[in-house]
Design a protein around this motif. Structure first.
Motif, short mmCIF file in Angstrom:
data_model
loop_
_atom_site.label_atom_id
_atom_site.label_comp_id
_atom_site.label_asym_id
_atom_site.label_seq_id
_atom_site.Cartn_x
_atom_site.Cartn_y
_atom_site.Cartn_z
N VAL A 1 -7.31 -31.27 34.96
CA VAL A 1 -6.66 -32.28 35.79
C VAL A 1 -7.75 -32.94 36.62
CG1 VAL A 1 -4.78 -32.76 37.40
CG2 VAL A 1 -4.65 -30.76 35.91
N GLU A 2 -8.21 -34.10 36.18
CA GLU A 2 -9.37 -34.76 36.77
C GLU A 2 -9.24 -36.27 36.57
OE1 GLU A 2 -12.18 -36.01 38.60
OE2 GLU A 2 -12.44 -33.82 38.49
N ASP A 3 -9.38 -37.04 37.65
CA ASP A 3 -9.21 -38.49 37.54
C ASP A 3 -10.52 -39.26 37.42
OD1 ASP A 3 -9.90 -37.93 40.21
OD2 ASP A 3 -8.97 -39.78 40.91
N GLU A 4 -11.67 -38.58 37.57
CA GLU A 4 -12.96 -39.26 37.36
C GLU A 4 -13.22 -39.32 35.86
OE1 GLU A 4 -16.26 -37.79 39.62
OE2 GLU A 4 -14.96 -37.24 41.30
N GLU A 5 -13.19 -40.52 35.31
CA GLU A 5 -13.23 -40.66 33.85
C GLU A 5 -14.50 -40.10 33.24
OE1 GLU A 5 -12.83 -44.20 30.46
OE2 GLU A 5 -12.53 -44.65 32.59
N ASP A 6 -15.66 -40.41 33.82
CA ASP A 6 -16.92 -39.93 33.25
C ASP A 6 -16.99 -38.40 33.26
OD1 ASP A 6 -17.74 -42.49 32.76
OD2 ASP A 6 -19.01 -42.66 34.54
N LEU A 7 -16.61 -37.80 34.39
CA LEU A 7 -16.63 -36.35 34.50
C LEU A 7 -15.65 -35.73 33.50
CD1 LEU A 7 -17.44 -33.69 35.79
CD2 LEU A 7 -15.80 -34.15 37.64
N ALA A 8 -14.46 -36.29 33.40
CA ALA A 8 -13.45 -35.75 32.49
C ALA A 8 -13.93 -35.81 31.04
CB ALA A 8 -12.14 -36.51 32.65
N ASN A 9 -14.51 -36.94 30.63
CA ASN A 9 -14.99 -37.07 29.26
C ASN A 9 -16.10 -36.07 28.96
OD1 ASN A 9 -13.20 -39.14 28.70
ND2 ASN A 9 -14.65 -40.75 29.22
N TRP A 10 -17.00 -35.89 29.93
CA TRP A 10 -18.10 -34.92 29.79
C TRP A 10 -17.54 -33.51 29.63
CZ3 TRP A 10 -20.00 -31.57 33.97
CH2 TRP A 10 -21.19 -30.90 33.66
N LEU A 11 -16.57 -33.15 30.46
CA LEU A 11 -15.98 -31.83 30.40
C LEU A 11 -15.26 -31.59 29.07
CD1 LEU A 11 -14.46 -31.39 33.97
CD2 LEU A 11 -16.31 -30.06 32.95
N LEU A 12 -14.46 -32.55 28.64
CA LEU A 12 -13.69 -32.37 27.42
C LEU A 12 -14.61 -32.20 26.21
CD1 LEU A 12 -10.86 -35.02 27.91
CD2 LEU A 12 -10.69 -32.55 28.18
N ARG A 13 -15.62 -33.03 26.13
CA ARG A 13 -16.54 -32.95 24.99
C ARG A 13 -17.29 -31.61 24.97
NH1 ARG A 13 -19.05 -37.08 26.17
NH2 ARG A 13 -20.86 -36.18 27.22
N ALA A 14 -17.83 -31.22 26.12
CA ALA A 14 -18.64 -30.01 26.18
C ALA A 14 -17.79 -28.75 26.02
CB ALA A 14 -19.40 -29.97 27.50
N LEU A 15 -16.61 -28.71 26.63
CA LEU A 15 -15.75 -27.54 26.50
C LEU A 15 -15.29 -27.35 25.06
CD1 LEU A 15 -13.60 -27.91 29.75
CD2 LEU A 15 -15.23 -26.07 29.26
N ALA A 16 -14.97 -28.46 24.39
CA ALA A 16 -14.55 -28.37 22.99
C ALA A 16 -15.68 -27.85 22.12
CB ALA A 16 -14.08 -29.74 22.50
N GLN A 17 -16.93 -28.27 22.40
CA GLN A 17 -18.08 -27.78 21.64
C GLN A 17 -18.25 -26.27 21.79
OE1 GLN A 17 -21.36 -30.06 23.17
NE2 GLN A 17 -20.96 -31.82 21.86
N SER A 18 -17.80 -25.73 22.92
CA SER A 18 -17.95 -24.30 23.18
C SER A 18 -16.76 -23.47 22.72
CB SER A 18 -18.20 -24.07 24.67
OG SER A 18 -19.40 -24.67 25.07
N GLY A 19 -15.81 -24.11 22.06
CA GLY A 19 -14.70 -23.37 21.49
C GLY A 19 -13.43 -23.37 22.31
N PHE A 20 -13.43 -24.00 23.48
CA PHE A 20 -12.21 -24.13 24.27
C PHE A 20 -11.34 -25.23 23.65
CE2 PHE A 20 -15.32 -22.40 27.20
CZ PHE A 20 -14.62 -21.44 27.90
N VAL A 21 -10.06 -25.21 24.00
CA VAL A 21 -9.13 -26.25 23.54
C VAL A 21 -8.59 -26.96 24.79
CG1 VAL A 21 -7.04 -26.76 22.21
CG2 VAL A 21 -8.51 -24.83 21.55
N PRO A 22 -9.28 -28.02 25.23
CA PRO A 22 -8.90 -28.66 26.49
C PRO A 22 -7.95 -29.85 26.30
CG PRO A 22 -11.06 -29.44 25.84
CD PRO A 22 -10.57 -28.52 24.74
N ASP A 23 -6.94 -29.93 27.14
CA ASP A 23 -6.12 -31.12 27.30
C ASP A 23 -6.49 -31.76 28.62
OD1 ASP A 23 -4.80 -30.54 24.94
OD2 ASP A 23 -3.11 -29.57 25.93
N HIS A 24 -6.32 -33.08 28.72
CA HIS A 24 -6.72 -33.77 29.94
C HIS A 24 -5.60 -34.66 30.46
CE1 HIS A 24 -8.56 -37.45 31.89
NE2 HIS A 24 -8.75 -36.48 32.76
N VAL A 25 -5.40 -34.61 31.77
CA VAL A 25 -4.53 -35.55 32.48
C VAL A 25 -5.27 -36.00 33.73
CG1 VAL A 25 -2.36 -34.59 31.60
CG2 VAL A 25 -3.35 -33.70 33.72
N SER A 26 -4.89 -37.17 34.24
CA SER A 26 -5.62 -37.73 35.38
C SER A 26 -4.80 -37.78 36.65
CB SER A 26 -6.12 -39.14 35.05
OG SER A 26 -5.04 -39.98 34.68
N ASP A 27 -3.56 -37.27 36.63
CA ASP A 27 -2.75 -37.26 37.84
C ASP A 27 -1.76 -36.10 37.79
OD1 ASP A 27 -0.42 -38.16 36.31
OD2 ASP A 27 -1.27 -40.16 36.40
#
Length: 236
Positions: free
Chosen positions: A6-32
């Motif tokens: 749950v993160e509304d900063e777009e750059d941070l959210a995109n960085w987190l989603l990409r990197a977490l997925a590379q490490s085997g996590f399954v992340p969903d993202h919402v901004s509010d």
């Protein structure tokens, strides 16, 4: 491990989603929070990464709602530097962990893995590679029972390599885990970190190998790759 970020900063959210997925996590993202409520109602998550300064509702307000509704999903709260009041309030409202921005991705991943183990009732384990021991709960490394002295960036890099032991990681993947999103370090800065780690791991029973075209990998044994022998690496 399924996550809700749950993160509304777009750059941070995109960085987190990409990197977490590379490490085997399954992340969903919402901004509010409105979208977060809907996601939690529809999906069972192993953990939630929750920013506090969100556009519609403060994160701690939603955290209180979750706990009052009996939802015990582990929540890791992202806080701004110096947010002591938020940390105290969050603990009182049921937060499980905190991480202060900016942060190293490897630390976030280690904390999330620890929350997942607690949620499953699994005790923390220590993994050994040669003479090197990694404590995933404290994110510390030791050799023959002696704590290995590492800088935060060296520790983040080694933790990332340990989690993919025997499998290569590209420079860009390591860079994302070692340097904060706002870091002004150049892409080759990871080479300096690797060079210093190699020196500290001498005679440990594991070595960091350079794999041409693929990046770096941590492997048992003392033999160096042909690529590594051909490249002396940057000076420390």
């Amino acid at each position: 491990m399924r996550l809700l970020v749950v993160e509304d900063e777009e750059d941070l959210a995109n960085w987190l989603l990409r990197a977490l997925a590379q490490s085997g996590f399954v992340p969903d993202h919402v901004s509010d929070i409105r979208s977060a409520r809907a996601s939690v109602a529809a999906t069972e998550y192993d953990a939630i990464v929750l920013d506090l300064r969100l556009p519609d509702t403060h994160g701690l307000v939603w955290l209180r709602e979750l706990r009052e509704a009996g939802n015990a999903t582990p929540v890791l709260v992202l806080t701004a530097q110096g947010g002591l009041d938020d940390r105290v309030r969050g603990l009182n409202l049921g937060a499980d962990d905190f991480l202060t921005k900016p942060f190293a991705l490897a630390e976030l991943e280690a904390r999330l893995s620890a929350l997942g183990r607690r949620g499953r009732g699994v005790r923390s384990t220590r993994a050994q590679y040669g003479r090197l021991v990694f404590d995933s709960e404290t994110r510390s490394f030791s050799l023959d029972g002696e704590l290995l002295s590492l800088t935060p960036r060296e520790r983040a890099a080694l933790a990332a390599l340990v989690q993919r032991f025997g499998k290569p990681m590209t420079k860009s993947q390591l860079f994302e885990k070692v340097f904060e999103l706002q870091s002004d370090a150049g892409p080759d800065a990871i080479e300096v970190v690797m060079h210093r780690l190699r020196k500290k791991l001498a005679d440990s029973g594991v070595q960091i190998h350079t794999v041409r075209g693929l990046g770096y990998l941590l492997k048992a044994g003392d033999e160096r790759s042909a690529d590594e022998l051909a490249s002396p690496g940057p000076s420390a």
